[in-house]
Scaffold this motif. Sequence first.
Motif, mmCIF file in Angstrom:
data_model
loop_
_atom_site.group_PDB
_atom_site.id
_atom_site.type_symbol
_atom_site.label_atom_id
_atom_site.label_comp_id
_atom_site.label_asym_id
_atom_site.label_seq_id
_atom_site.Cartn_x
_atom_site.Cartn_y
_atom_site.Cartn_z
ATOM 1 N N GLU A 128 3.018 -5.509 5.288
ATOM 2 C CA GLU A 128 4.172 -5.123 6.110
ATOM 3 C C GLU A 128 5.000 -4.048 5.409
ATOM 4 O OE1 GLU A 128 6.380 -8.644 6.908
ATOM 5 O OE2 GLU A 128 4.862 -9.497 8.237
ATOM 6 N N PHE A 129 5.152 -4.192 4.111
ATOM 7 C CA PHE A 129 5.934 -3.209 3.370
ATOM 8 C C PHE A 129 5.266 -1.834 3.424
ATOM 9 C CE2 PHE A 129 8.433 -1.135 0.315
ATOM 10 C CZ PHE A 129 7.599 -0.510 -0.589
ATOM 11 N N LEU A 130 3.967 -1.776 3.178
ATOM 12 C CA LEU A 130 3.268 -0.490 3.198
ATOM 13 C C LEU A 130 3.320 0.150 4.577
ATOM 14 C CD1 LEU A 130 0.139 -1.276 0.981
ATOM 15 C CD2 LEU A 130 2.190 -0.013 0.356
ATOM 16 N N LYS A 131 3.211 -0.693 5.614
ATOM 17 C CA LYS A 131 3.292 -0.174 6.977
ATOM 18 C C LYS A 131 4.698 0.373 7.254
ATOM 19 C CE LYS A 131 0.902 -2.807 9.775
ATOM 20 N NZ LYS A 131 0.501 -3.847 10.748
ATOM 21 N N PHE A 132 5.677 -0.279 6.659
ATOM 22 C CA PHE A 132 7.085 0.104 6.847
ATOM 23 C C PHE A 132 7.384 1.449 6.183
ATOM 24 C CE2 PHE A 132 11.591 -0.451 7.100
ATOM 25 C CZ PHE A 132 12.126 -0.135 5.871
ATOM 26 N N ILE A 133 6.763 1.712 5.036
ATOM 27 C CA ILE A 133 7.187 2.832 4.204
ATOM 28 C C ILE A 133 6.242 4.028 4.235
ATOM 29 C CG2 ILE A 133 6.065 2.373 1.957
ATOM 30 C CD1 ILE A 133 8.948 2.509 0.786
ATOM 31 N N GLU A 134 5.025 3.840 4.756
ATOM 32 C CA GLU A 134 3.988 4.871 4.565
ATOM 33 C C GLU A 134 4.339 6.198 5.210
ATOM 34 O OE1 GLU A 134 0.605 2.846 6.138
ATOM 35 O OE2 GLU A 134 1.121 3.215 8.234
ATOM 36 N N ASP A 177 11.730 -5.737 -4.904
ATOM 37 C CA ASP A 177 11.421 -4.762 -5.956
ATOM 38 C C ASP A 177 10.407 -3.725 -5.520
ATOM 39 O OD1 ASP A 177 11.492 -7.388 -8.473
ATOM 40 O OD2 ASP A 177 13.085 -6.098 -7.701
ATOM 41 N N TRP A 178 9.724 -3.978 -4.403
ATOM 42 C CA TRP A 178 8.622 -3.081 -4.015
ATOM 43 C C TRP A 178 9.082 -1.653 -3.723
ATOM 44 C CZ3 TRP A 178 6.230 -7.183 -0.233
ATOM 45 C CH2 TRP A 178 5.493 -8.102 -0.975
ATOM 46 N N LYS A 179 10.211 -1.509 -3.019
ATOM 47 C CA LYS A 179 10.631 -0.156 -2.627
ATOM 48 C C LYS A 179 10.963 0.708 -3.847
ATOM 49 C CE LYS A 179 13.216 0.663 1.140
ATOM 50 N NZ LYS A 179 14.408 0.869 1.996
ATOM 51 N N PRO A 180 11.808 0.253 -4.776
ATOM 52 C CA PRO A 180 12.068 1.101 -5.953
ATOM 53 C C PRO A 180 10.791 1.376 -6.753
ATOM 54 C CG PRO A 180 13.621 -0.738 -5.871
ATOM 55 C CD PRO A 180 12.631 -0.969 -4.801
ATOM 56 N N LEU A 181 9.930 0.377 -6.876
ATOM 57 C CA LEU A 181 8.684 0.585 -7.610
ATOM 58 C C LEU A 181 7.801 1.605 -6.904
ATOM 59 C CD1 LEU A 181 7.832 -3.109 -8.599
ATOM 60 C CD2 LEU A 181 8.334 -1.244 -10.184
ATOM 61 N N PHE A 182 7.725 1.495 -5.584
ATOM 62 C CA PHE A 182 6.895 2.429 -4.816
ATOM 63 C C PHE A 182 7.373 3.858 -5.023
ATOM 64 C CE2 PHE A 182 3.942 3.332 -1.418
ATOM 65 C CZ PHE A 182 4.449 4.477 -0.832
ATOM 66 N N TYR A 183 8.667 4.067 -4.950
ATOM 67 C CA TYR A 183 9.182 5.435 -5.104
ATOM 68 C C TYR A 183 9.095 5.920 -6.546
ATOM 69 C CZ TYR A 183 10.628 5.726 -0.277
ATOM 70 O OH TYR A 183 10.601 5.789 1.094
ATOM 71 N N THR A 184 9.128 5.012 -7.498
ATOM 72 C CA THR A 184 8.904 5.412 -8.885
ATOM 73 C C THR A 184 7.492 5.953 -9.062
ATOM 74 O OG1 THR A 184 10.418 3.684 -9.658
ATOM 75 C CG2 THR A 184 8.902 4.611 -11.282
ATOM 76 N N ILE A 185 6.532 5.239 -8.490
ATOM 77 C CA ILE A 185 5.143 5.686 -8.574
ATOM 78 C C ILE A 185 4.953 6.995 -7.808
ATOM 79 C CG2 ILE A 185 2.736 5.085 -8.097
ATOM 80 C CD1 ILE A 185 3.655 2.113 -8.153
ATOM 81 N N LEU A 186 5.562 7.080 -6.624
ATOM 82 C CA LEU A 186 5.440 8.292 -5.804
ATOM 83 C C LEU A 186 6.008 9.496 -6.545
ATOM 84 C CD1 LEU A 186 4.650 9.216 -2.835
ATOM 85 C CD2 LEU A 186 7.086 9.121 -2.366
ATOM 86 N N ARG A 187 7.142 9.305 -7.177
ATOM 87 C CA ARG A 187 7.768 10.397 -7.924
ATOM 88 C C ARG A 187 6.869 10.809 -9.089
ATOM 89 N NH1 ARG A 187 9.249 10.528 -13.233
ATOM 90 N NH2 ARG A 187 9.957 8.387 -13.004
ATOM 91 N N SER A 188 6.282 9.832 -9.766
ATOM 92 C CA SER A 188 5.409 10.125 -10.893
ATOM 93 C C SER A 188 4.165 10.894 -10.450
ATOM 94 C CB SER A 188 5.018 8.795 -11.551
ATOM 95 O OG SER A 188 4.080 9.008 -12.571
ATOM 96 N N LYS A 189 3.584 10.471 -9.331
ATOM 97 C CA LYS A 189 2.385 11.163 -8.816
ATOM 98 C C LYS A 189 2.719 12.584 -8.378
ATOM 99 C CE LYS A 189 -0.427 7.599 -9.046
ATOM 100 N NZ LYS A 189 -1.516 7.563 -10.019
#
Lengths: 207, 115
Positions: A33-39, A78-90
Amino acid sequence: MDAHTTNAKAKLSSTDPLSEGATDALGYSTLEEFLKFIERRAFHMARISTNNVDDAHDIVQDTMYKLVEKYADKAPADWKPLFYTILRSKTTDYYRRNAIRDKVFPWRKPNSNESDDYLEPLINLSTSAGTDDPDSMLVRSERLQQLTSAIKQLPLRQQQAFMFRAWEGLSTLQTATAMGCTEGSVKTHYSRAMKRLRALLGDYYEG
Amino acid sequence: MKDKTDSQLYSDDLDALVQNTHSKDLFRLASARQNALRQTARRPSSMTWLVAATCCCMLAFVLINPRIEPAVVESPITAKKTFEPLANQELEALDDLDFYYWLDIYDAETIASAD
């Protein structure tokens, strides 16, 4: 229930993942659900940063893989901040690879496959919704095109600060975590980004 | 205050962009999402790796260690076959005892005549 109680309850729910209203406040309870929400938003952020559709898809896919592989056991909050941390790094890695490539092969053309058709769905929706005013439709599509173009002109850090703070709605602390810098730096980058955007887009957003 | 107003305007337009993502991009995103989630189902548990590693180490120890001799398993069938010839040899030896009796008598008479 007054506004203060509502806000306090929402704040508690958003920080305590085990509370009853946590998933309602977040809008997702499972990783799928989170990935569908944010993708979609992540894709457009990556697209604006890279100016390339395929690279944007690669970055988003790599980010999803990394999140599922390393952080699936974390709390949903915690998923949203972690997701954007990874996205920023990539995204940063993408810029570094391109910088090295441009130094080694300076004659190569920029890797961009953006076309004007990406605004077509927006135009089609306006038409199907029964908006009979083509002028307002044209104004909106032009404004959006100018906005994305202006964001692309910002330095990477200002882009990220703007997109995380203004668009995604992350707090200063969450944005600092995602960007790997201090809250003061976030405020500086964000302030400069807004100033630059206002200078570039003043005519399109007046009134 | 002006920052908030402008950022809200920008955010609204960007949200419209997100809401109207092209269908082919939505398909690719859905595919990426399913592939990412599928990797958690495929990954074997750490216990499986631990058991496999332990078995490999034990096998390597047995194969490499020169002091360990392979055990010889004696089956009752082979044991019977081993002793059968011996049993036959004893009977043959007993049969020969009668043949050598006369030799003992000859030796005794020879010694007596010599005296």
